[in-house]
Design an enzyme around this catalytic site. Structure first.
Site, short mmCIF file in Angstrom:
data_model
loop_
_atom_site.label_atom_id
_atom_site.label_comp_id
_atom_site.label_asym_id
_atom_site.label_seq_id
_atom_site.Cartn_x
_atom_site.Cartn_y
_atom_site.Cartn_z
N GLU A 1 -64.11 -5.79 -0.78
CA GLU A 1 -63.37 -6.48 -1.83
C GLU A 1 -64.31 -6.88 -2.95
O GLU A 1 -63.98 -6.76 -4.13
CB GLU A 1 -62.67 -7.71 -1.26
CG GLU A 1 -61.86 -8.46 -2.30
CD GLU A 1 -61.20 -9.70 -1.74
OE1 GLU A 1 -59.96 -9.78 -1.81
OE2 GLU A 1 -61.92 -10.59 -1.24
N CYS B 1 -56.41 -17.84 -5.61
CA CYS B 1 -55.92 -16.50 -5.25
C CYS B 1 -54.40 -16.48 -5.07
O CYS B 1 -53.82 -15.43 -4.86
CB CYS B 1 -56.61 -16.00 -3.99
SG CYS B 1 -58.39 -15.74 -4.22
N ASP C 1 -54.37 2.63 -5.95
CA ASP C 1 -55.20 2.55 -7.15
C ASP C 1 -54.40 2.14 -8.38
O ASP C 1 -53.36 2.74 -8.69
CB ASP C 1 -55.91 3.89 -7.40
CG ASP C 1 -57.00 3.77 -8.46
OD1 ASP C 1 -57.63 2.71 -8.55
OD2 ASP C 1 -57.21 4.77 -9.19
N HIS C 2 -54.89 1.13 -9.07
CA HIS C 2 -54.28 0.59 -10.29
C HIS C 2 -52.83 0.15 -10.07
O HIS C 2 -51.96 0.37 -10.91
CB HIS C 2 -54.39 1.58 -11.46
CG HIS C 2 -55.78 1.66 -11.99
ND1 HIS C 2 -56.76 2.43 -11.40
CD2 HIS C 2 -56.36 1.04 -13.03
CE1 HIS C 2 -57.89 2.31 -12.07
NE2 HIS C 2 -57.68 1.45 -13.07
N HIS D 1 -54.35 -11.58 -9.15
CA HIS D 1 -55.73 -11.42 -9.60
C HIS D 1 -56.21 -10.06 -9.11
O HIS D 1 -55.64 -9.49 -8.19
CB HIS D 1 -56.62 -12.57 -9.09
CG HIS D 1 -56.78 -12.59 -7.60
ND1 HIS D 1 -55.79 -13.09 -6.76
CD2 HIS D 1 -57.77 -12.16 -6.80
CE1 HIS D 1 -56.20 -12.98 -5.50
NE2 HIS D 1 -57.39 -12.40 -5.50
#
Length: 142
Positions: free
Chosen positions: A126, A40, A81-82, A46
């Site tokens: 998550e 991670c 978001d994104h 990621h």
């Protein structure tokens, strides 16, 4: 209990957002970060599809669901978001983007928009197995 008695209910609405991040603490060396965070800690980050759920204590209808949707859009979807959390969200330039800290960010963002005392908890999924619940508590450091 008669039908006219006051009853307590909790209102819930969930959203899902996709974002990438890198678990990396500036207070640790690169080697220590790799040891603590493993894969991670990938320099390129990621990604996850986070599912967030916010629950408010209510008596009857304390909030119009359309208003709640708009608050969640502003506090969660627009900033997260994104996005690359570490690069696109200023809060995470100094705070490690763990799911725990994402929950705190969402809590703080919603607290600014909602009437005082209304927010009960923030729940961030998550993955199907990894879930963080935050109720605004702070710990006392000894």
């Amino acid at each position: 209990m008669s039908p006219r008695s006051a009853r307590l209910a909790r209102l819930s609405r969930s959203v899902t957002f996709s974002a990438c991040h890198r678990l990396h603490s500036k207070s640790l060396s690169d080697e220590e970060n790799l040891k603590v965070f493993g894969k991670c800690n990938n320099p390129n980050g990621h990604g996850h599809n986070y599912k967030g759920r916010k629950i408010d204590p209510v008596t009857g209808m304390v909030m119009n669901l359309t208003d709640l949707k708009e608050y969640m859009q502003e506090a969660i979807m627009e900033p997260l978001d994104h996005k690359n959390l570490d690069k696109d969200v200023p809060y995470f330039s100094e705070v490690v983007s763990t799911t725990e800290n994402i929950a705190v960010f969402i809590w703080d963002s919603l607290q600014k928009l909602l009437p005082p005392g209304l927010l009960y908890r923030v729940e961030v999924h998550e993955t199907e197995q990894n879930v963080v619940v935050y109720k605004g508590e702070e710990t006392i450091v000894k």
